[in-house]
Design a protein around this motif. Structure first.
Motif, PDB file in Angstrom:
ATOM      1  N   GLN A   1       0.805  -1.218   0.000  1.00  8.69           N
ATOM      2  CA  GLN A   1       0.000   0.000   0.000  1.00  8.69           C
ATOM      3  C   GLN A   1       0.839   1.269   0.000  1.00  8.69           C
ATOM      4  O   GLN A   1       0.327   2.335  -0.286  1.00  8.69           O
ATOM      5  CB  GLN A   1      -0.933   0.007   1.210  1.00  8.69           C
ATOM      6  N   GLY A   2       2.110   1.156   0.293  1.00  8.37           N
ATOM      7  CA  GLY A   2       2.953   2.334   0.396  1.00  8.37           C
ATOM      8  C   GLY A   2       3.307   2.933  -0.947  1.00  8.37           C
ATOM      9  O   GLY A   2       3.047   2.353  -2.003  1.00  8.37           O
ATOM     10  N   PRO A   3       3.920   4.113  -0.938  1.00 12.81           N
ATOM     11  CA  PRO A   3       4.338   4.764  -2.173  1.00 12.81           C
ATOM     12  C   PRO A   3       5.524   4.039  -2.807  1.00 12.81           C
ATOM     13  O   PRO A   3       6.204   3.243  -2.159  1.00 12.81           O
ATOM     14  CB  PRO A   3       4.723   6.169  -1.727  1.00 12.81           C
ATOM     15  N   GLY A   4       5.747   4.317  -4.092  1.00 11.52           N
ATOM     16  CA  GLY A   4       6.876   3.720  -4.787  1.00 11.52           C
ATOM     17  C   GLY A   4       6.786   3.929  -6.279  1.00 11.52           C
ATOM     18  O   GLY A   4       6.039   4.779  -6.768  1.00 11.52           O
ATOM     19  N   VAL A   5       7.549   3.134  -6.998  1.00 12.32           N
ATOM     20  CA  VAL A   5       7.534   3.150  -8.460  1.00 12.32           C
ATOM     21  C   VAL A   5       7.160   1.757  -8.934  1.00 12.32           C
ATOM     22  O   VAL A   5       7.336   0.771  -8.211  1.00 12.32           O
ATOM     23  CB  VAL A   5       8.884   3.594  -9.058  1.00 12.32           C
ATOM     24  N   PHE A   6       6.620   1.684 -10.156  1.00  7.35           N
ATOM     25  CA  PHE A   6       6.290   0.375 -10.711  1.00  7.35           C
ATOM     26  C   PHE A   6       6.631   0.352 -12.189  1.00  7.35           C
ATOM     27  O   PHE A   6       6.762   1.400 -12.832  1.00  7.35           O
ATOM     28  CB  PHE A   6       4.822   0.011 -10.463  1.00  7.35           C
ATOM     29  N   ALA A   7       6.827  -0.846 -12.690  1.00  2.00           N
ATOM     30  CA  ALA A   7       7.189  -1.031 -14.091  1.00  2.00           C
ATOM     31  C   ALA A   7       6.301  -2.103 -14.709  1.00  2.00           C
ATOM     32  O   ALA A   7       5.913  -3.062 -14.045  1.00  2.00           O
ATOM     33  CB  ALA A   7       8.654  -1.450 -14.204  1.00  2.00           C
ATOM     34  N   ILE A   8       5.987  -1.904 -15.979  1.00  2.73           N
ATOM     35  CA  ILE A   8       5.269  -2.904 -16.763  1.00  2.73           C
ATOM     36  C   ILE A   8       6.280  -3.470 -17.752  1.00  2.73           C
ATOM     37  O   ILE A   8       6.924  -2.714 -18.490  1.00  2.73           O
ATOM     38  CB  ILE A   8       4.067  -2.281 -17.512  1.00  2.73           C
ATOM     39  N   LEU A   9       6.419  -4.794 -17.759  1.00  5.22           N
ATOM     40  CA  LEU A   9       7.411  -5.475 -18.587  1.00  5.22           C
ATOM     41  C   LEU A   9       6.757  -6.490 -19.514  1.00  5.22           C
ATOM     42  O   LEU A   9       5.693  -7.032 -19.203  1.00  5.22           O
ATOM     43  CB  LEU A   9       8.416  -6.240 -17.715  1.00  5.22           C
ATOM     44  N   CYS A  10       7.434  -6.775 -20.604  1.00  3.38           N
ATOM     45  CA  CYS A  10       7.023  -7.843 -21.512  1.00  3.38           C
ATOM     46  C   CYS A  10       7.512  -9.177 -20.956  1.00  3.38           C
ATOM     47  O   CYS A  10       8.629  -9.255 -20.455  1.00  3.38           O
ATOM     48  CB  CYS A  10       7.690  -7.691 -22.876  1.00  3.38           C
ATOM     49  N   PRO A  11       6.724 -10.241 -21.094  1.00  7.16           N
ATOM     50  CA  PRO A  11       7.265 -11.559 -20.797  1.00  7.16           C
ATOM     51  C   PRO A  11       8.222 -11.968 -21.918  1.00  7.16           C
ATOM     52  O   PRO A  11       8.241 -11.334 -22.980  1.00  7.16           O
ATOM     53  CB  PRO A  11       6.012 -12.453 -20.771  1.00  7.16           C
ATOM     54  N   ALA A  12       8.992 -13.001 -21.692  1.00 10.44           N
ATOM     55  CA  ALA A  12       9.919 -13.485 -22.723  1.00 10.44           C
ATOM     56  C   ALA A  12       9.140 -13.828 -23.990  1.00 10.44           C
ATOM     57  O   ALA A  12       8.011 -14.331 -23.933  1.00 10.44           O
ATOM     58  CB  ALA A  12      10.658 -14.710 -22.205  1.00 10.44           C
TER      59      ALA A  12
ATOM     60  N   ALA B   1      13.572  -3.457 -25.854  1.00 13.00           N
ATOM     61  CA  ALA B   1      13.261  -3.103 -24.467  1.00 13.00           C
ATOM     62  C   ALA B   1      12.208  -4.034 -23.885  1.00 13.00           C
ATOM     63  O   ALA B   1      11.165  -4.259 -24.490  1.00 13.00           O
ATOM     64  CB  ALA B   1      12.769  -1.659 -24.397  1.00 13.00           C
ATOM     65  N   SER B   2      12.477  -4.560 -22.699  1.00 17.94           N
ATOM     66  CA  SER B   2      11.459  -5.373 -22.033  1.00 17.94           C
ATOM     67  C   SER B   2      10.567  -4.522 -21.130  1.00 17.94           C
ATOM     68  O   SER B   2       9.447  -4.910 -20.825  1.00 17.94           O
ATOM     69  CB  SER B   2      12.099  -6.511 -21.230  1.00 17.94           C
ATOM     70  N   VAL B   3      11.040  -3.345 -20.735  1.00 19.09           N
ATOM     71  CA  VAL B   3      10.227  -2.443 -19.926  1.00 19.09           C
ATOM     72  C   VAL B   3       9.391  -1.568 -20.859  1.00 19.09           C
ATOM     73  O   VAL B   3       9.916  -0.919 -21.755  1.00 19.09           O
ATOM     74  CB  VAL B   3      11.103  -1.566 -19.004  1.00 19.09           C
ATOM     75  N   LEU B   4       8.069  -1.578 -20.642  1.00 16.68           N
ATOM     76  CA  LEU B   4       7.149  -0.812 -21.480  1.00 16.68           C
ATOM     77  C   LEU B   4       6.645   0.457 -20.810  1.00 16.68           C
ATOM     78  O   LEU B   4       6.163   1.358 -21.493  1.00 16.68           O
ATOM     79  CB  LEU B   4       5.939  -1.675 -21.855  1.00 16.68           C
ATOM     80  N   TYR B   5       6.722   0.504 -19.504  1.00 21.12           N
ATOM     81  CA  TYR B   5       6.195   1.657 -18.780  1.00 21.12           C
ATOM     82  C   TYR B   5       6.842   1.715 -17.403  1.00 21.12           C
ATOM     83  O   TYR B   5       7.035   0.684 -16.758  1.00 21.12           O
ATOM     84  CB  TYR B   5       4.673   1.549 -18.626  1.00 21.12           C
TER      85      TYR B   5
ATOM     86  N   LEU C   1      -2.792  -8.344 -20.942  1.00 24.78           N
ATOM     87  CA  LEU C   1      -2.898  -9.027 -19.649  1.00 24.78           C
ATOM     88  C   LEU C   1      -1.782 -10.038 -19.424  1.00 24.78           C
ATOM     89  O   LEU C   1      -1.614 -10.545 -18.314  1.00 24.78           O
ATOM     90  CB  LEU C   1      -4.272  -9.678 -19.494  1.00 24.78           C
ATOM     91  N   ASP C   2      -0.991 -10.330 -20.466  1.00 24.49           N
ATOM     92  CA  ASP C   2       0.189 -11.186 -20.309  1.00 24.49           C
ATOM     93  C   ASP C   2       1.386 -10.400 -19.785  1.00 24.49           C
ATOM     94  O   ASP C   2       2.389 -10.990 -19.378  1.00 24.49           O
ATOM     95  CB  ASP C   2       0.580 -11.827 -21.648  1.00 24.49           C
ATOM     96  N   LEU C   3       1.302  -9.077 -19.825  1.00 26.66           N
ATOM     97  CA  LEU C   3       2.406  -8.250 -19.364  1.00 26.66           C
ATOM     98  C   LEU C   3       2.605  -8.429 -17.862  1.00 26.66           C
ATOM     99  O   LEU C   3       1.708  -8.875 -17.145  1.00 26.66           O
ATOM    100  CB  LEU C   3       2.147  -6.779 -19.705  1.00 26.66           C
ATOM    101  N   ILE C   4       3.773  -8.068 -17.395  1.00 19.43           N
ATOM    102  CA  ILE C   4       4.171  -8.295 -16.009  1.00 19.43           C
ATOM    103  C   ILE C   4       4.322  -6.950 -15.300  1.00 19.43           C
ATOM    104  O   ILE C   4       4.868  -6.004 -15.865  1.00 19.43           O
ATOM    105  CB  ILE C   4       5.497  -9.074 -15.980  1.00 19.43           C
ATOM    106  N   VAL C   5       3.843  -6.900 -14.063  1.00 18.95           N
ATOM    107  CA  VAL C   5       4.003  -5.692 -13.254  1.00 18.95           C
ATOM    108  C   VAL C   5       4.949  -5.997 -12.090  1.00 18.95           C
ATOM    109  O   VAL C   5       4.885  -7.078 -11.489  1.00 18.95           O
ATOM    110  CB  VAL C   5       2.650  -5.134 -12.750  1.00 18.95           C
ATOM    111  N   ALA C   6       5.837  -5.065 -11.832  1.00 16.34           N
ATOM    112  CA  ALA C   6       6.761  -5.157 -10.698  1.00 16.34           C
ATOM    113  C   ALA C   6       6.767  -3.805 -10.005  1.00 16.34           C
ATOM    114  O   ALA C   6       6.474  -2.785 -10.625  1.00 16.34           O
ATOM    115  CB  ALA C   6       8.163  -5.513 -11.192  1.00 16.34           C
TER     116      ALA C   6
END
Length: 168
Positions: A29-40, A75-79, A124-129
């Motif tokens: 729930q805390g603040p931070g950054v996130f990334a959307i990545l492509c799967p292999a 690039a694997s990172v999309l956002y 929806l196959d993309l990955i969030v971290a």
């Protein structure tokens, strides 16, 4: 930074869940950054119409040519986005990522910057971290990640349309 799953993990990102398997209750729930990545082996197929909701009555869809021009094959990172604590302290990663998901399901929201994600057929196959950070570090971290990405690839990630600047 290489902007791979491995380099993000080494930099403190966690989660790495496909969007279609994401349980919002497992997102901090805390603040931070996130990334959307492509799967292999992700093969981008662009939809003619976005699944995202409208924002101020504007259609979030872009032309196929515009989407192809934004795509970075290596690039694997999309956002890369941020989740601040908000003025009331009740925002954060869980709420921001949930709004991002709701936007992709057609609900109106203010996640306009990431709208290109929702014009990918297999979004929806993309990955969030995500990476939790103190609230005072979120803006600078997002700006640093954007700047580092531009240094590596010559431009912002696919779905980032505006480069973050550190707020003074």
């Amino acid at each position: 930074m290489l902007f791979t799953k491995k380099s993000l993990m080494q930099d403190g990102f966690t989660g790495f869940r496909p969007l279609d398997e994401l349980d919002p209750m497992r997102i901090p729930q805390g603040p931070g950054v996130f990334a959307i990545l492509c799967p292999a082996d992700f093969d981008p197929v662009f939809l003619s119409k976005s699944t995202a909701g409208t924002f101020k009555k504007k259609d979030p869809s872009l032309t196929r040519e515009a989407l192809e021009a934004e795509w970075i094959a290596d690039a694997s990172v999309l956002y890369i986005g941020k989740a601040s604590a908000g003025s009331q302290g009740n925002r954060g990663l869980r709420k921001q990522i949930q709004e991002f998901m709701d936007y992709g399901r057609g609900r109106p929201t203010v996640v306009w910057d990431a709208r290109l994600i929702w014009q990918l057929r297999d979004a929806l196959d993309l990955i969030v971290a995500w990476k939790e950070l103190p609230a005072s570090e979120v803006n600078a971290a997002e700006a640093d990640y954007h700047s580092d990405f531009v240094s590596s690839f010559g431009r912002l990630p696919f779905a980032n349309l505006v480069q973050a600047r550190p707020k003074k």
